[in-house]
Motif scaffolding. Structure first.
Motif, PDB file in Angstrom:
ATOM      1  N   ILE A 347     -11.945  -1.486 -13.291  1.00  0.00           N
ATOM      2  CA  ILE A 347     -13.109  -1.254 -14.153  1.00  0.00           C
ATOM      3  C   ILE A 347     -13.536   0.213 -14.116  1.00  0.00           C
ATOM      4  N   GLY A 348     -12.692   1.092 -13.613  1.00  0.00           N
ATOM      5  CA  GLY A 348     -13.053   2.492 -13.502  1.00  0.00           C
ATOM      6  C   GLY A 348     -13.921   2.731 -12.279  1.00  0.00           C
ATOM      7  N   GLY A 349     -14.744   3.760 -12.351  1.00  0.00           N
ATOM      8  CA  GLY A 349     -15.602   4.065 -11.219  1.00  0.00           C
ATOM      9  C   GLY A 349     -14.802   4.560 -10.030  1.00  0.00           C
ATOM     10  N   ASN A 350     -15.250   4.215  -8.839  1.00  0.00           N
ATOM     11  CA  ASN A 350     -14.637   4.680  -7.596  1.00  0.00           C
ATOM     12  C   ASN A 350     -14.350   3.475  -6.708  1.00  0.00           C
ATOM     13  N   TRP A 351     -13.098   3.076  -6.632  1.00  0.00           N
ATOM     14  CA  TRP A 351     -12.716   1.915  -5.827  1.00  0.00           C
ATOM     15  C   TRP A 351     -12.538   2.326  -4.383  1.00  0.00           C
ATOM     16  N   ILE A 352     -13.164   1.554  -3.469  1.00  0.00           N
ATOM     17  CA  ILE A 352     -13.025   1.762  -2.028  1.00  0.00           C
ATOM     18  C   ILE A 352     -12.436   0.490  -1.440  1.00  0.00           C
ATOM     19  N   PRO A 353     -11.194   0.504  -0.979  1.00  0.00           N
ATOM     20  CA  PRO A 353     -10.588  -0.707  -0.420  1.00  0.00           C
ATOM     21  C   PRO A 353     -11.231  -1.102   0.899  1.00  0.00           C
ATOM     22  N   THR A 354     -11.340  -2.395   1.127  1.00  0.00           N
ATOM     23  CA  THR A 354     -11.932  -2.890   2.375  1.00  0.00           C
ATOM     24  C   THR A 354     -10.960  -2.833   3.540  1.00  0.00           C
ATOM     25  N   PHE A 355      -9.698  -2.629   3.275  1.00  0.00           N
ATOM     26  CA  PHE A 355      -8.680  -2.421   4.303  1.00  0.00           C
ATOM     27  C   PHE A 355      -8.694  -3.539   5.355  1.00  0.00           C
ATOM     28  N   GLY A 356      -8.722  -4.783   4.863  1.00  0.00           N
ATOM     29  CA  GLY A 356      -8.642  -5.941   5.745  1.00  0.00           C
ATOM     30  C   GLY A 356      -9.956  -6.389   6.341  1.00  0.00           C
ATOM     31  N   HIS A 357     -11.035  -5.692   6.050  1.00  0.00           N
ATOM     32  CA  HIS A 357     -12.336  -6.027   6.622  1.00  0.00           C
ATOM     33  C   HIS A 357     -13.150  -6.883   5.651  1.00  0.00           C
ATOM     34  N   VAL A 358     -14.072  -7.666   6.210  1.00  0.00           N
ATOM     35  CA  VAL A 358     -14.986  -8.454   5.383  1.00  0.00           C
ATOM     36  C   VAL A 358     -16.431  -8.031   5.615  1.00  0.00           C
TER      37      VAL A 358
END
Length: 407
Positions: A347-358
């Protein structure tokens, strides 16, 4: 120097007390019960080893009274939401009785700030056992809860045409009008926060510190090593208790919210040139968090996603896990949209992956801000819905409004 502290070291008691302090600190993860999952626990024990390394580097290797040094914080040590875009140059003092000079060159660094600080630190630490006191001993001896007593911004420093500078650190202001950072009799060190806008394109500064009385190096003394072990052990315990209390007693009570608290930030050596908001985040593997704000005009800002222990996610070395002013994608109205999810919803913007975290901690830091920090809007949505309906689904989602100022 203390004869009893020297005896404790030479008989092995100081070492035993260090080991027992660290052992007990390591088991504090049990206080989290099922809230800390397998990944959290693996990172906790790694956090403990990093704190041990940090304690030894600061209080054994870098706390020689006659030979001060400005040393960067240990590699991958991310205490208290440490910014990937900041270097932290530390010089440790036994106390503030001496005068110092910092000399250096700023390179092309846009901004730095020097700060002196104090901590709860008895004079006879190497003479005593601390492990049995546990966290109650932090009332008298706490190397982690630091209070800034003086600070000097690079904007207020006189540089020559090549970027060279000198700063005097002393209790009394120099008569000659030199750049000056005030220290107090109980000062335990100085920290330089070097703030990068674009690290790859910046020439790093160089700095060194020296005592003005010209005292040369000498061999270590037994009592000093006893003090160093006590400080190193208590540092591990203090930061273990700090992350526990911040999570259990404060931040986790307001999940998916950011609060700007001057008291919380300044309680750990912060300087009043910035607003720094903290919070916790939680999102299931099939969900996404969409965070939106319009940054207040400032020299620099950074949003960081961290684990439960206030460390940057392991992907930060790859440029992930955080977004800053100088590499963010902005909306037409100047807003920043952050998407925290296991995968990019497109959806655009700035994606920050959670890298396996919840879940974990998050922070929004704005340096040299013009005005108050911004409101922060957060929406929690199913990931598949966000991927399918794009931004249209956000209008039907109840927003969480945060970013309030606590003090």
């Amino acid at each position: 120097m203390s004869d009893s502290a020297a005896k404790r070291l030479l008989t092995g008691l100081a070492w035993d007390d260090y080991c027992e302090t660290v052992r007990r600190a390591g088991h504090m993860v049990e206080d989290f019960g099922a809230e800390a999952n397998d990944l959290d626990r693996a990172e906790w024990y790694r956090f403990m080893t990093r704190l041990m390394r940090n304690g030894f580097e600061r209080f054994v290797e870098n706390c020689e009274p006659e030979r001060p040094r400005l040393r960067d914080a240990p590699w991958r040590q991310g205490i208290n939401f440490q910014s990937p875009d900041q270097d932290h140059l530390l010089a440790e003092f036994v106390d503030g009785r001496h005068d110092y000079r910092v000399t250096g060159n700023r390179g092309t660094l846009p901004y730095f700030v020097m700060a002196s600080w104090v901590a709860k630190q008895p004079t006879n630490i190497g003479e005593r056992d601390w492990a049995d006191q546990g966290v109650s001993g932090l009332r008298d001896f706490d190397p982690a809860t630091l209070k800034t007593t003086g600070f000097l911004q690079s904007d207020a420093i006189d540089f020559d045409s090549d970027g060279n500078f000198e700063v005097i650190l002393s209790q009394q202001k120099p008569a000659g009008g030199e750049n000056w950072l005030a220290i107090t009799p109980d000062c335990v060190g100085v920290l330089v926060r070097a703030v990068y806008h674009n690290r790859a394109e910046t020439i790093a500064p160089t700095m060194r510190i020296e005592r003005l009385d010209g005292t040369g190096p000498r061999p270590i003394r037994s009592a000093e090593m006893a003090d160093g072990l006590a400080k190193a052990g208590q540092l591990v315990l203090a930061y273990a208790e700090l992350v526990r209390s911040w999570w259990q007693d404060n931040l986790s009570k307001r999940p998916n919210r950011i609060r700007f608290s001057r008291a919380v930030y300044l309680s750990n050596g912060g300087v009043p040139d910035r607003h720094h908001g903290f919070g916790t985040w939680e999102v299931a593997a099939d969900e996404a968090l969409v965070i939106q704000f319009i940054p207040t005009p400032c020299d620099y800002w950074i949003f960081q996603l961290c684990n439960m222990w206030q460390e940057n996610l392991d992907c930060y070395e790859d440029g992930q896990g955080y977004i800053s002013k100088y590499r963010a994608a902005y909306e037409e109205d100047g807003a920043v949209r952050l998407i925290i999810a296991a995968e990019d919803p497109g959806i655009g913007g700035n994606w920050i992956p959670t890298f396996g975290h919840v879940h974990g901690g998050m922070s929004l830091r704005l340096i040299k801000t013009e005005g108050e920090p911004p409101p922060v809007t957060l929406l929690r949505v199913p990931l598949e819905v966000l991927k399918r309906d794009k931004l249209n689904c956000l209008s039907a989602t109840e927003a969480i409004i945060s970013g309030e100022i606590a003090e």
